[in-house]
Scaffold this active site. Structure first.
Site, PDB file in Angstrom:
ATOM      1  N   ASP A  96      17.746  30.612   3.471  1.00  0.00           N
ATOM      2  CA  ASP A  96      16.682  31.618   3.428  1.00  0.00           C
ATOM      3  C   ASP A  96      16.531  32.387   4.734  1.00  0.00           C
ATOM      4  O   ASP A  96      15.639  33.234   4.863  1.00  0.00           O
ATOM      5  CB  ASP A  96      15.352  30.972   3.027  1.00  0.00           C
ATOM      6  CG  ASP A  96      15.264  30.759   1.521  1.00  0.00           C
ATOM      7  OD1 ASP A  96      15.965  31.470   0.793  1.00  0.00           O
ATOM      8  OD2 ASP A  96      14.496  29.890   1.091  1.00  0.00           O
ATOM      9  N   ASP A 157      18.425  31.553  -5.742  1.00  0.00           N
ATOM     10  CA  ASP A 157      17.677  32.346  -4.747  1.00  0.00           C
ATOM     11  C   ASP A 157      18.619  32.932  -3.688  1.00  0.00           C
ATOM     12  O   ASP A 157      18.359  33.998  -3.125  1.00  0.00           O
ATOM     13  CB  ASP A 157      16.643  31.500  -3.992  1.00  0.00           C
ATOM     14  CG  ASP A 157      15.809  30.592  -4.886  1.00  0.00           C
ATOM     15  OD1 ASP A 157      16.189  30.391  -6.044  1.00  0.00           O
ATOM     16  OD2 ASP A 157      14.797  30.077  -4.407  1.00  0.00           O
TER      17      ASP A 157
END
Ligand code: GLY
Length: 381
Positions: A96, A157
């Site tokens: 991330d 993601d």
């Protein structure tokens, strides 16, 4: 501004809301009782239940406000915020890192040409690239690289984090970073996207051999369910991979994921947190906002003009649904933009709240829709 009501008023609210972000001492990630909960700039981002992977979205919202208004105040505030987490360029604990640097440093560099934003984002891309598993051709999602725990796991993601690699590849003429991003997208299309266009939230490979093992969930209802935010990341992530590479295959994957999302959404204005959850379960407005932004990207690259119009209309409907059902305009004093976000239901973490990434993609989608309408009909004086 040319957006029709209720969206015109909604975009103005987003700009007004950005002003309140300027005064916050730390980085907002989710609300509680209408007030932002914040995370410090120095926390690293191991697990998604912590807000530290979201620090890029507050400066991102300020950059969007600058794009809309041209007001220098937002530039100053966004730069000050970015400076406070520059050190995260070396955060080797999470994929991330893409979310940390894309809405903030990359967007800011594109808008201002500030060299230090570029240099830090390039270093962050190298940090992300170290997570690439050459045997399995995927980016490792979680955990520090010196730990074997969860070493073979990736997540849908991560499709959104490829942006950092593609951007850095173009900036530094490094074909290797782009090849890595494309290989990860191909692996995701093969193993995380199911035949019907739905997605696994996560997938485990043997980290030593790269052998595919199984799809599973981390934040969804079950391994076989359709976690709506993961589906949204897939729509947007594959559309961006298609835009960077010109690959019709990635456009088609994004389209299949979008069709599944819209079919499962049916007449509902706001997506449930998981498409297989019970009717009375919480919603996830952030999944709606990310999907709206992703559909606008898909619409802008689709060769079939009817399909392009269909996806733009679906994005508009989602934005109207979010505005009419989740706007905090109905909640006096609420600090976020959209209620009814669900971060992680099983962990009882930020359920029914404003989420900073939901707010970000909502504002981004509204701003993009406005740009599209202005390019079609001409800007209003
Ligand atoms: N890690 C991104 C998410 O929770 O959606």
């Amino acid at each position: 501004m040319t957006l029709i009501e209720p969206l015109h008023g909604a975009l103005q609210r987003c700009v007004d809301n950005a002003d309140a972000l300027i005064g916050l001492p730390d980085f907002p990630y989710a609300t509680k009782d209408g007030r932002w909960q914040t995370v410090g700039a120095s926390d690293a981002g191991f697990m998604p239940a912590h807000g530290s992977w979201t620090v890029g979205f507050a400066p991102g919202l300020l950059w969007l406000a600058y794009r809309i208004t041209g007001d220098q105040r937002y530039v100053d505030a966004a730069l000050e915020r970015c400076a406070r987490f520059t050190h995260r360029k070396g955060d080797g604990t999470t994929h991330d890192i893409g979310f940390v640097f894309t809405p903030s440093f990359i967007q800011g560099y594109r808008l201002t040409g500030e060299k230090w934003l570029r240099e830090a984002a390039l270093e962050a891309a190298i940090t992300l690239a170290a997570r690439y598993n050459r045997e399995g051709k995927f980016l490792r999602a979680w955990g520090p690289l010196n730990s074997t725990e969860r070493a073979g796991e990736t997540t849908i993601d991560a499709m959104m984090n490829l942006e950092l690699l593609y951007w850095a590849a173009e900036e530094s003429s490094s074909r290797e970073l782009a090849t890595m991003a494309t290989s990860h997208a191909e692996t995701s299309a093969r193993f995380l996207v199911r035949p019907d266009g739905s997605t696994f939230h996560a997938y485990a490979f043997d980290p030593m051999t790269g052998t595919p093992l199984r799809g599973f969930t981390h934040q969804g209802l079950s391994d076989d369910s359709v976690w709506s935010r993961g589906q949204a990341w897939a729509i947007y992530g594959f559309a961006r991979a298609a835009q960077w590479t010109g690959s019709h295959d990635f456009t088609a994957v994004s389209g299949r994921c979008a069709d599944l999302f819209l079919r499962r959404l049916a007449e509902r204005p706001v997506p449930p947190w998981d498409f297989d959850s019970a009717a009375q379960d919480p919603l996830d407005s952030s999944a709606g906002a990310i999907t709206a932004a992703g559909l606008l990207t898909l619409s802008s690259i689709h060769a079939d003009r009817d399909a392009a119009r269909h996806y733009q209309a679906a994005a508009t409907d989602l934005l109207v649904g979010l505005t009419e059902h989740c706007s905090t305009a109905l909640h006096e004093g609420h600090e976020g933009l959209l209620t009814s976000g669900t971060w992680h239901l099983a962990a009882d973490f930020a359920v029914g709240e404003a989420l900073i990434y939901g707010d970000y993609y909502y504002m981004e989608a509204l701003q993009r829709l406005q740009e599209l309408q202005e390019s079609t009909y001409g800007a209003q004086p």
